[in-house]
Write a protein that holds these residues in place. Structure first.
Motif, PDB file in Angstrom:
ATOM      1  N   LEU A  52     -32.881   7.129   2.858  1.00 43.75           N
ATOM      2  CA  LEU A  52     -32.205   5.844   3.005  1.00 43.75           C
ATOM      3  C   LEU A  52     -32.646   4.858   1.921  1.00 43.75           C
ATOM      4  CD1 LEU A  52     -32.247   5.460   6.892  1.00 43.75           C
ATOM      5  CD2 LEU A  52     -30.389   6.290   5.427  1.00 43.75           C
ATOM      6  N   ILE A  53     -33.930   4.866   1.591  1.00 41.45           N
ATOM      7  CA  ILE A  53     -34.417   4.007   0.510  1.00 41.45           C
ATOM      8  C   ILE A  53     -33.830   4.446  -0.824  1.00 41.45           C
ATOM      9  CG2 ILE A  53     -36.501   3.395  -0.800  1.00 41.45           C
ATOM     10  CD1 ILE A  53     -37.995   3.477   1.918  1.00 41.45           C
ATOM     11  N   LEU A  54     -33.755   5.748  -1.055  1.00 40.33           N
ATOM     12  CA  LEU A  54     -33.139   6.268  -2.270  1.00 40.33           C
ATOM     13  C   LEU A  54     -31.677   5.844  -2.359  1.00 40.33           C
ATOM     14  CD1 LEU A  54     -33.275   8.103  -4.787  1.00 40.33           C
ATOM     15  CD2 LEU A  54     -32.607   9.988  -3.285  1.00 40.33           C
ATOM     16  N   ALA A  55     -30.962   5.911  -1.248  1.00 37.50           N
ATOM     17  CA  ALA A  55     -29.556   5.495  -1.226  1.00 37.50           C
ATOM     18  C   ALA A  55     -29.436   4.016  -1.559  1.00 37.50           C
ATOM     19  CB  ALA A  55     -28.942   5.786   0.138  1.00 37.50           C
ATOM     20  N   PHE A  56     -30.339   3.194  -1.038  1.00 34.16           N
ATOM     21  CA  PHE A  56     -30.306   1.760  -1.322  1.00 34.16           C
ATOM     22  C   PHE A  56     -30.512   1.487  -2.808  1.00 34.16           C
ATOM     23  CE2 PHE A  56     -32.734  -2.179  -1.937  1.00 34.16           C
ATOM     24  CZ  PHE A  56     -31.792  -3.093  -1.505  1.00 34.16           C
ATOM     25  N   PHE A  57     -31.503   2.137  -3.410  1.00 31.04           N
ATOM     26  CA  PHE A  57     -31.767   1.902  -4.832  1.00 31.04           C
ATOM     27  C   PHE A  57     -30.644   2.436  -5.713  1.00 31.04           C
ATOM     28  CE2 PHE A  57     -36.268   1.375  -3.521  1.00 31.04           C
ATOM     29  CZ  PHE A  57     -36.432   0.091  -4.027  1.00 31.04           C
ATOM     30  N   GLN A  58     -30.047   3.547  -5.341  1.00 32.47           N
ATOM     31  CA  GLN A  58     -28.904   4.048  -6.108  1.00 32.47           C
ATOM     32  C   GLN A  58     -27.723   3.091  -6.000  1.00 32.47           C
ATOM     33  OE1 GLN A  58     -28.509   7.901  -4.286  1.00 32.47           O
ATOM     34  NE2 GLN A  58     -29.575   8.915  -5.979  1.00 32.47           N
ATOM     35  N   TYR A  59     -27.494   2.547  -4.824  1.00 36.99           N
ATOM     36  CA  TYR A  59     -26.403   1.593  -4.634  1.00 36.99           C
ATOM     37  C   TYR A  59     -26.622   0.333  -5.475  1.00 36.99           C
ATOM     38  CZ  TYR A  59     -23.196  -1.625  -2.377  1.00 36.99           C
ATOM     39  OH  TYR A  59     -22.221  -2.542  -2.146  1.00 36.99           O
ATOM     40  N   ARG A  60     -27.848  -0.173  -5.462  1.00 36.19           N
ATOM     41  CA  ARG A  60     -28.159  -1.377  -6.243  1.00 36.19           C
ATOM     42  C   ARG A  60     -27.993  -1.121  -7.741  1.00 36.19           C
ATOM     43  NH1 ARG A  60     -27.555  -5.853  -5.408  1.00 36.19           N
ATOM     44  NH2 ARG A  60     -29.292  -6.542  -6.652  1.00 36.19           N
ATOM     45  N   ARG A  61     -28.353   0.063  -8.224  1.00 37.17           N
ATOM     46  CA  ARG A  61     -28.202   0.398  -9.639  1.00 37.17           C
ATOM     47  C   ARG A  61     -26.727   0.388 -10.036  1.00 37.17           C
ATOM     48  NH1 ARG A  61     -30.333   5.873 -10.678  1.00 37.17           N
ATOM     49  NH2 ARG A  61     -28.222   6.487 -10.161  1.00 37.17           N
ATOM     50  N   VAL A  62     -25.871   0.941  -9.190  1.00 33.07           N
ATOM     51  CA  VAL A  62     -24.441   0.958  -9.482  1.00 33.07           C
ATOM     52  C   VAL A  62     -23.875  -0.457  -9.431  1.00 33.07           C
ATOM     53  CG1 VAL A  62     -22.190   1.749  -8.632  1.00 33.07           C
ATOM     54  CG2 VAL A  62     -24.104   3.327  -8.749  1.00 33.07           C
ATOM     55  N   GLN A  63     -24.331  -1.268  -8.490  1.00 34.80           N
ATOM     56  CA  GLN A  63     -23.854  -2.647  -8.411  1.00 34.80           C
ATOM     57  C   GLN A  63     -24.252  -3.447  -9.643  1.00 34.80           C
ATOM     58  OE1 GLN A  63     -21.771  -4.002  -6.181  1.00 34.80           O
ATOM     59  NE2 GLN A  63     -21.600  -1.929  -5.413  1.00 34.80           N
ATOM     60  N   LYS A  64     -25.463  -3.249 -10.152  1.00 34.68           N
ATOM     61  CA  LYS A  64     -25.882  -3.941 -11.373  1.00 34.68           C
ATOM     62  C   LYS A  64     -25.054  -3.491 -12.562  1.00 34.68           C
ATOM     63  CE  LYS A  64     -30.635  -4.863 -10.050  1.00 34.68           C
ATOM     64  NZ  LYS A  64     -32.051  -4.606 -10.313  1.00 34.68           N
ATOM     65  N   ARG A  65     -24.766  -2.192 -12.649  1.00 36.93           N
ATOM     66  CA  ARG A  65     -23.944  -1.677 -13.736  1.00 36.93           C
ATOM     67  C   ARG A  65     -22.532  -2.258 -13.661  1.00 36.93           C
ATOM     68  NH1 ARG A  65     -23.205   4.083 -13.051  1.00 36.93           N
ATOM     69  NH2 ARG A  65     -25.452   4.088 -13.025  1.00 36.93           N
ATOM     70  N   ASN A  66     -21.969  -2.342 -12.451  1.00 33.91           N
ATOM     71  CA  ASN A  66     -20.642  -2.927 -12.290  1.00 33.91           C
ATOM     72  C   ASN A  66     -20.628  -4.402 -12.657  1.00 33.91           C
ATOM     73  OD1 ASN A  66     -19.503  -0.537 -11.473  1.00 33.91           O
ATOM     74  ND2 ASN A  66     -19.674  -0.975  -9.291  1.00 33.91           N
ATOM     75  N   ALA A  67     -21.708  -5.113 -12.341  1.00 34.61           N
ATOM     76  CA  ALA A  67     -21.792  -6.531 -12.702  1.00 34.61           C
ATOM     77  C   ALA A  67     -21.857  -6.696 -14.218  1.00 34.61           C
ATOM     78  CB  ALA A  67     -23.002  -7.169 -12.040  1.00 34.61           C
TER      79      ALA A  67
END
Length: 80
Positions: free
Chosen positions: A49-64
């Motif tokens: 779950l922590i890995l999923a959170f960090f992967q999600y945040r990385r994609v959100q930063k890239r999209n931003a």
């Protein structure tokens, strides 16, 4: 040129695999072994779950970053 935002497939996969591992009767260490059987569940599920959170945040930063670098072209209004 307009680009679509990236979908966080790695985060989705990690989330479902963590939940699947927690609900699955098949484990690395069987739950029949007292205490140790539940320790692997208690460690693997939160880590996924922590890995999923960090992967999600990385994609959100890239999209931003992609959205910040895009130029919006607005046609000029006609003057009278």
């Amino acid at each position: 040129m307009q680009t679509r935002p990236a979908t966080p497939w790695g985060a989705i996969f990690s989330l479902f695999m963590g939940l699947f591992y927690g609900l699955s009767p098949i484990d690395i260490i069987p739950d029949l072994i007292p205490l140790l059987g539940f320790v692997d569940d208690a460690a693997v599920v939160p880590l996924m779950l922590i890995l999923a959170f960090f992967q999600y945040r990385r994609v959100q930063k890239r999209n931003a970053e992609v959205a910040k670098n895009q130029v919006i072209v607005v046609p000029a209004s006609p003057t009278s």
